[in-house]
Design an enzyme around this catalytic site. Structure first.
Site, short mmCIF file in Angstrom:
data_model
loop_
_atom_site.label_atom_id
_atom_site.label_comp_id
_atom_site.label_asym_id
_atom_site.label_seq_id
_atom_site.Cartn_x
_atom_site.Cartn_y
_atom_site.Cartn_z
N SER A 40 0.84 -1.20 0.00
CA SER A 40 0.00 0.00 0.00
C SER A 40 0.87 1.25 0.00
O SER A 40 1.98 1.25 0.56
CB SER A 40 -0.86 -0.02 1.27
OG SER A 40 -1.46 1.23 1.47
N TYR B 94 -2.37 -1.27 10.84
CA TYR B 94 -2.55 -1.80 9.49
C TYR B 94 -1.35 -1.42 8.62
O TYR B 94 -0.75 -2.26 7.93
CB TYR B 94 -3.85 -1.24 8.86
CG TYR B 94 -3.88 -1.39 7.36
CD1 TYR B 94 -4.17 -2.61 6.77
CD2 TYR B 94 -3.60 -0.30 6.52
CE1 TYR B 94 -4.17 -2.76 5.38
CE2 TYR B 94 -3.60 -0.43 5.14
CZ TYR B 94 -3.88 -1.66 4.57
OH TYR B 94 -3.87 -1.80 3.20
N LYS C 107 1.94 -3.72 6.71
CA LYS C 107 2.43 -3.66 5.32
C LYS C 107 3.94 -3.43 5.29
O LYS C 107 4.67 -4.06 4.53
CB LYS C 107 1.72 -2.55 4.54
CG LYS C 107 0.25 -2.79 4.30
CD LYS C 107 -0.01 -3.95 3.35
CE LYS C 107 -1.47 -4.27 3.19
NZ LYS C 107 -1.75 -5.58 2.62
#
Ligand code: NAD
Ligand code: UD1
Length: 339
Positions: free
Chosen positions: A125, A150, A154
């Site tokens: 992302s 989150y 990543k």
């Protein structure tokens, strides 16, 4: 050529990618536990493509069960979409996010190593650029500081894949950093189907337009941007899916780690999204301006030159296409896959 294993392939991006891969002649296997999707999504993939898809319902963290998929199929590459992705939820339940996102990655890498699969494409992302880097983001920038668990998952998964590649000269890793995927399949049969109240802008806009929610709150009007609202690099999910087909072609002829931004390179503001949606679709989107959302950056957009140069990929769809297709999906499936 063996099959492409789509981990989390029943989800929003995985499902659209399955369609593009099948239409490009690839054979796919979908593995999903339907924690954020439904078997109906797989049925729609089959309906759109006219092909049947081998599907396994299992938790990818369960390495023993996952192994059977590698045992039963000749897998030549993995695309790893399987992850939890709600930013707010990750702040409330960090351990669940680290457990799911990291363990799925380790489980896939273990099976790949055991069954001699050397190619993996990972759904990363733009969030990994963090707070420090200036826009537009380029791939060689250092990963930055994330504002939520989150985002950190990543960052950590990119690091894990880089380390795995350093230790195994055969391994080919492609890290795809997505910007803001929106839109839906032009058939109106597949799209984003968030559970509960949507966190992301476009599903919220569509649900307001269809009457499921009363009004949109635009988070902040005092940013240092042309109209005071945040700007993002929105990308049509079908363009994004086609980027995966190019990445699959690429991953086979390559060793080591390669990173690609998948975005358009052009930012639009929240207000521009709402205005375009209303204009293209001829429906009102009642909205009010509210406080800034904690953790939001004023601007996030890609420099998308590398994907064009190396993969020969660039986006083709416009913001009007994205708004039209999102609405087409929402109005034909007001309750998502639950009909
Ligand atoms: P999604 O939730 O629609 O798809 C993820 C799929 O993975 C779901 O079908 C879910 O059921 C499955 N899954 C999750 N954990 C699993 C597990 N342990 N075992 C088996 N299946 C599991 O999300 P999406 O929007 O399609 O995103 C796909 C990937 O791209 C995710 O990793 C996400 O973090 C990443 N990403 C998404 C966006 C975005 O805006 N949608 C942006 C950047 C990156
Ligand atoms: C968010 C995540 C990002 C994740 C991506 C996809 C943050 C900080 N970033 O990106 O890590 O990869 O989702 O899951 O959460 N907006 C409104 N009203 C709304 C919803 C959104 O005004 O009801 C605005 C936001 O302030 C933002 C823009 O719309 O400016 C886009 O928001 P969103 O779709 O949530 O994406 P990001 O925040 O860019």
């Amino acid at each position: 050529m063996g099959k492409i294993l789509l981990a989390g392939g029943a989800g929003y991006i995985g499902g659209h990618t399955a369609v593009e891969l099948l239409e490009a002649g690839y054979d796919v296997v979908i593995v999903d536990n339907y924690s954020n999707s439904s078997p109906e999504a797989v049925r729609r993939i089959e309906e759109i493509t006219g092909k049947s898809v081998t599907t396994y319902e299992l938790d990818i963290k369960d390495t023993d069960k996952l192994e059977n998929v590698f045992k039963d199929n000749d897998i030549s590459a993995v695309i790893h979409f399987a992850g939890l992705k709600a930013v707010g939820e990750s702040v409330a339940k960090p351990v669940m996010y680290y457990r799911n996102n990291i363990d799925t990655t380790l489980s896939l890498l273990e099976c790949m190593s055991k069954y001699g699969v050397h190619n993996i494409i990972f759904s990363s992302s733009a969030t990994v650029y963090g707070e420090e880097n200036p826009v537009p983001y380029t791939e060689e920038m250092k990963r930055g500081t994330c504002t939520n668990p989150y985002g950190w998952t990543k960052v950590m998964m990119e690091q894990i894949l880089e380390d795995a590649s350093k230790a195994d000269a055969e391994l080919s890793v492609v890290l795809l950093r997505y910007f803001n995927p929106i839109g839906a399949h032009p058939s109106g049969r597949m799209g984003e189907d968030p559970q509960g109240i949507p966190n992301n802008l476009m599903p919220y806009v569509s649900q307001v337009a269809v009457g499921r929610r009363e009004k949109l709150t635009i988070f902040g009007k005092d940013y240092d941007t042309p109209d005071g609202t945040c700007r993002r690099d929105y990308i049509h999910v079908v363009d994004l899916a086609k980027g995966h087909v190019k990445a699959v072609d690429y991953v086979f002829g390559h060793k080591g780690v390669e990173v690609f931004n998948l975005g358009t390179g052009t930012p639009y503001s929240v207000t521009e999204i709402v205005d375009t949606f209303e204009k293209v679709n001829g429906v009102p989107v009642p909205h009010v301006y509210g406080e800034r959302r904690p953790g939001d950056l004023p601007e996030s957009y890609a420099n998308a030159d590398k994907a064009l140069r190396v993969l020969g990929w660039k986006t083709e769809k416009t913001l009007a296409d994205m708004c039209r297709d999102s609405w087409n999906w929402q109005k034909n499936n007001p309750n998502g896959y639950n009909k």
